[in-house]
Design a protein around this motif. Structure first.
Motif, PDB file in Angstrom:
ATOM      1  N   PHE A 188       0.852  -1.188   0.000  1.00 32.77           N
ATOM      2  CA  PHE A 188       0.000   0.000   0.000  1.00 32.77           C
ATOM      3  C   PHE A 188       0.892   1.243   0.000  1.00 32.77           C
ATOM      4  O   PHE A 188       1.811   1.369   0.814  1.00 32.77           O
ATOM      5  N   THR A 189       0.603   2.149  -0.928  1.00 26.22           N
ATOM      6  CA  THR A 189       1.436   3.351  -1.067  1.00 26.22           C
ATOM      7  C   THR A 189       0.851   4.553  -0.335  1.00 26.22           C
ATOM      8  O   THR A 189       1.473   5.617  -0.311  1.00 26.22           O
ATOM      9  N   GLU A 190      -0.347   4.377   0.244  1.00 28.07           N
ATOM     10  CA  GLU A 190      -0.966   5.454   1.001  1.00 28.07           C
ATOM     11  C   GLU A 190      -1.471   4.924   2.328  1.00 28.07           C
ATOM     12  O   GLU A 190      -1.827   3.745   2.458  1.00 28.07           O
ATOM     13  N   ALA A 191      -1.531   5.810   3.314  1.00 31.55           N
ATOM     14  CA  ALA A 191      -2.080   5.426   4.615  1.00 31.55           C
ATOM     15  C   ALA A 191      -3.600   5.479   4.578  1.00 31.55           C
ATOM     16  O   ALA A 191      -4.205   6.201   3.776  1.00 31.55           O
ATOM     17  N   GLY A 192      -4.254   4.684   5.452  1.00 30.93           N
ATOM     18  CA  GLY A 192      -5.710   4.678   5.515  1.00 30.93           C
ATOM     19  C   GLY A 192      -6.264   3.302   5.790  1.00 30.93           C
ATOM     20  O   GLY A 192      -5.516   2.333   6.010  1.00 30.93           O
ATOM     21  N   GLN A 225     -11.018  -5.457   6.817  1.00 29.10           N
ATOM     22  CA  GLN A 225     -10.435  -4.120   6.763  1.00 29.10           C
ATOM     23  C   GLN A 225      -8.984  -4.148   7.246  1.00 29.10           C
ATOM     24  O   GLN A 225      -8.663  -4.763   8.257  1.00 29.10           O
ATOM     25  N   ILE A 226      -8.114  -3.482   6.482  1.00 27.04           N
ATOM     26  CA  ILE A 226      -6.701  -3.352   6.846  1.00 27.04           C
ATOM     27  C   ILE A 226      -6.402  -1.890   7.088  1.00 27.04           C
ATOM     28  O   ILE A 226      -6.726  -1.028   6.262  1.00 27.04           O
ATOM     29  N   SER A 227      -5.781  -1.612   8.198  1.00 25.55           N
ATOM     30  CA  SER A 227      -5.394  -0.240   8.526  1.00 25.55           C
ATOM     31  C   SER A 227      -3.901  -0.067   8.219  1.00 25.55           C
ATOM     32  O   SER A 227      -3.056  -0.752   8.810  1.00 25.55           O
ATOM     33  N   VAL A 228      -3.606   0.840   7.305  1.00 25.21           N
ATOM     34  CA  VAL A 228      -2.225   1.098   6.888  1.00 25.21           C
ATOM     35  C   VAL A 228      -1.773   2.412   7.506  1.00 25.21           C
ATOM     36  O   VAL A 228      -2.384   3.465   7.274  1.00 25.21           O
ATOM     37  N   ALA A 229      -0.714   2.344   8.291  1.00 24.10           N
ATOM     38  CA  ALA A 229      -0.197   3.521   8.977  1.00 24.10           C
ATOM     39  C   ALA A 229       0.814   4.242   8.097  1.00 24.10           C
ATOM     40  O   ALA A 229       1.423   3.643   7.196  1.00 24.10           O
ATOM     41  N   PRO A 230       1.054   5.515   8.333  1.00 26.23           N
ATOM     42  CA  PRO A 230       2.077   6.245   7.557  1.00 26.23           C
ATOM     43  C   PRO A 230       3.458   5.624   7.768  1.00 26.23           C
ATOM     44  O   PRO A 230       3.742   5.039   8.808  1.00 26.23           O
ATOM     45  N   ALA A 231       4.318   5.774   6.761  1.00 26.01           N
ATOM     46  CA  ALA A 231       5.666   5.199   6.840  1.00 26.01           C
ATOM     47  C   ALA A 231       6.534   6.013   7.786  1.00 26.01           C
ATOM     48  O   ALA A 231       6.322   7.209   7.991  1.00 26.01           O
ATOM     49  N   ASP A 232       7.500   5.308   8.393  1.00 21.14           N
ATOM     50  CA  ASP A 232       8.499   6.000   9.199  1.00 21.14           C
ATOM     51  C   ASP A 232       9.499   6.645   8.260  1.00 21.14           C
ATOM     52  O   ASP A 232      10.410   5.991   7.743  1.00 21.14           O
ATOM     53  N   ASN A 233       9.355   7.901   7.965  1.00 21.82           N
ATOM     54  CA  ASN A 233      10.199   8.578   6.974  1.00 21.82           C
ATOM     55  C   ASN A 233      11.420   9.181   7.665  1.00 21.82           C
ATOM     56  O   ASN A 233      11.429  10.336   8.070  1.00 21.82           O
ATOM     57  N   THR A 234      12.444   8.324   7.794  1.00 21.82           N
ATOM     58  CA  THR A 234      13.675   8.786   8.453  1.00 21.82           C
ATOM     59  C   THR A 234      14.739   9.191   7.435  1.00 21.82           C
ATOM     60  O   THR A 234      15.797   9.660   7.812  1.00 21.82           O
ATOM     61  N   ALA A 235      14.459   8.969   6.116  1.00 22.61           N
ATOM     62  CA  ALA A 235      15.454   9.314   5.095  1.00 22.61           C
ATOM     63  C   ALA A 235      15.559  10.825   4.976  1.00 22.61           C
ATOM     64  O   ALA A 235      14.564  11.541   5.073  1.00 22.61           O
ATOM     65  N   PRO A 236      16.780  11.331   4.720  1.00 23.81           N
ATOM     66  CA  PRO A 236      16.942  12.781   4.566  1.00 23.81           C
ATOM     67  C   PRO A 236      16.254  13.276   3.302  1.00 23.81           C
ATOM     68  O   PRO A 236      16.181  12.577   2.294  1.00 23.81           O
ATOM     69  N   GLY A 249      13.779  11.397  -3.937  1.00 24.69           N
ATOM     70  CA  GLY A 249      14.451  10.357  -3.170  1.00 24.69           C
ATOM     71  C   GLY A 249      13.486   9.758  -2.184  1.00 24.69           C
ATOM     72  O   GLY A 249      12.286  10.077  -2.172  1.00 24.69           O
ATOM     73  N   THR A 250      13.958   8.873  -1.340  1.00 25.38           N
ATOM     74  CA  THR A 250      13.090   8.231  -0.352  1.00 25.38           C
ATOM     75  C   THR A 250      12.580   9.235   0.669  1.00 25.38           C
ATOM     76  O   THR A 250      11.566   9.003   1.337  1.00 25.38           O
ATOM     77  N   GLY A 251      13.271  10.369   0.765  1.00 26.23           N
ATOM     78  CA  GLY A 251      12.860  11.392   1.715  1.00 26.23           C
ATOM     79  C   GLY A 251      11.939  12.436   1.125  1.00 26.23           C
ATOM     80  O   GLY A 251      11.627  13.426   1.791  1.00 26.23           O
TER      81      GLY A 251
END
Length: 514
Positions: free
Chosen positions: A88-92, A112-123, A188-190
């Motif tokens: 899943f590329t989006e949260a929800g 139902q699956i709950s998708v949380a936002p990604a941990d975006n630690t990349a700069p 980039g990933t960030g």
């Protein structure tokens, strides 16, 4: 009579009831056996609490089903695999539906699956670039240098142009003058970042047309002599050289060519640029090559005499060598060397190309081929490779000889067939510029250790004495030559000292002009 009919009728009814019960029973039994079990759709997934861009694996636990259709509203998840994965590329919250189908029908399971936002630690990426030239014209190719950080993909564009690229460091030519805003989006990933820089493209100024011009040297070349053409054109970027009646054709700026025939040749140069072309033609007069005395080109003006034979006398007997000649491109060249031995004649035949360059030697003992040498030329004939072959045609070794700009032999390297260097000889301290008369010849082994030094002394371009020493300076040989009144070599006395023994041989020369 009536009693009989009643009993018969009752008996018939009873029999019919029995038969009907049997048929109905069999029918129910068959129907119960052919009814398949209905499928039940069921699944689980891991991880239980997925995040954006984290792969989710679905574990199908359905029963009595053979085909499956997966989907999730609001996504592009669509699969017929039994145990698919999806990211899943989006949260929800997403309703994942499984339809399981079998012989007993279909069953649907929705979870139902709950998708949380990604941990975006990349700069976060930082977009940056430079370009060259900084002052471009509408004919210049502009090179963009990407200086972004924390980015993995790029999108370049410039409004009002066709410039669009995903390369890291693209190039582009603006065909019109003006100010153009070049935008780089770095991803980039960030996340993403973008930067816009303005590039000013100036109209190209009118360039002057090309003017063709050249000179050549020597001004009075002979056949077989290399001619150097010096390009003196102006405002040109490419060139085409030619000479009618020859094979001369070149696109080099300053080419060289060797005329193989005497005559007048019109050399043409066409100079080209973006502003047009120009051409010039100059006549080159080539004369037949002159030859020096004794068959060797030299500046000493020796008589036109060629050695016909030599006779060498030693304690073991006499050996006679005969020479035959051919004329190639105006030059008299040795075509055959025949050495008489007790067992028979050893004959070496020499072949030349149309320019008079040596191309192949074949040595025979009687009529039996014993070996051959083939010559290869490069670097305007200043590098000559001589490949030696045995009777089977197998390469046994080779030498590479180097000549200077005055075509004087300066070095010869010797190799075995595998390419390993076995030694080399260096020629130096030349008597003059025009002739190949080295006064010092030094031979070295593969490691560079001096093994022999020969010191030559000349008289009117003829060698009159050679003293040979080994690497330690000990004299190992000496040659003393006698020159007659006409300047021709007549007698050569060679002395060799080896192992405490001295061997002397005397060689007499006979010329065709005697």
């Amino acid at each position: 009579m009536k009693s009989y009919h009643f009993l018969s009728t009752l008996k018939g009814i009873f029999f019919s009831f029995i038969l009907l019960s049997f048929v109905v029973g069999c029918s129910k039994k068959t129907e119960e056996e052919e009814t398949p079990t209905a499928p039940t759709a069921e699944f689980s997934f891991t991880p239980i609490n997925p995040k954006v861009n984290e792969a989710v694996t679905f574990n199908n636990t359905s029963t009595n089903a053979t085909t499956f259709v997966w989907s999730a509203a609001g996504t592009n998840f669509n699969s017929t695999e039994k145990n698919p994965t999806f990211t899943f590329t989006e949260a929800g919250n997403f309703e994942v539906k499984l339809v399981a189908t079998g012989e007993g029908g279909s069953s649907t399971k929705t979870t139902q699956i709950s998708v949380a936002p990604a941990d975006n630690t990349a700069p976060a990426p930082v977009a940056a670039f430079s370009f060259s030239p900084t002052s471009a014209t509408n004919v210049d190719e502009v090179s963009f240098t990407n200086e972004s950080t924390n980015a993995t993909s790029y999108q370049w564009s410039a409004v009002g142009t066709s410039f669009s690229s995903t390369e890291e460091n693209p190039t582009f030519t603006f065909t019109e003058a003006g100010d153009f805003d070049v935008k780089l989006v770095a991803t980039g990933t960030g996340g993403t970042d973008e930067i816009t820089k303005r590039i000013t493209v100036n109209p190209v100024t009118q360039l002057p047309p090309p003017v063709a011009g050249f000179s050549f040297s020597p001004e009075n070349p002979e056949t077989g002599q290399e001619v150097t053409f010096t390009n003196e054109s102006e405002n040109a970027t490419s060139y085409q050289w030619s000479a009618a009646g020859t094979s001369f054709s070149s696109t080099e700026e300053n080419p060289t060519f060797t005329f193989t025939e005497a005559g007048d040749f019109d050399v043409k140069l066409v100079a080209t640029s973006s502003e047009g072309t120009d051409e010039i033609t100059r006549r080159v007069t080539v004369t037949a090559a002159s030859t020096g005395g004794g068959g060797n080109d030299n500046p000493c003006n020796l008589p036109e005499c060629y050695v016909e034979s030599t006779t060498s006398a030693t304690a073991g007997g006499n050996v006679t060598t005969n020479f035959s000649y051919t004329v190639v491109n105006g030059k008299k060249l040795i075509s055959q060397i025949s050495v008489g031995t007790v067992a028979g004649n050893v004959v070496t035949s020499i072949q030349y190309d149309a320019q008079g360059r040596r191309t192949r030697d074949e040595t025979r003992f009687g009529s039996i081929l014993t070996g051959s040498i083939e010559y290869e030329y490069s670097n305007s004939d200043r590098t000559v490779r001589a490949n030696s072959y045995d009777v089977a045609g197998t390469l046994t070794g080779y030498t590479i000889s180097e000549y200077d700009a005055n075509m004087r032999l300066t070095r010869t390297d010797s190799y075995i067939a595998t390419g390993a260097l076995t030694g080399y000889t260096v020629y130096s301290d030349f008597l003059n510029i025009e002739g190949s008369f080295p006064q010092l010849v030094e031979t070295f082994d593969a490691s560079g250790t001096l093994t022999q030094r020969d010191v030559h002394t000349y008289q009117d371009c003829q060698l009159i004495k050679t003293v040979s020493t080994d690497g330690s300076g000990t004299v190992i040989g000496e040659v003393n030559n006698t020159i007659d009144a006409r300047g021709l070599l007549r007698t050569s006395v060679a002395t060799i000292m080896a192992g405490g023994t001295t061997t002397t041989s005397t060689t007499q020369y006979v010329y065709d002009c005697d």
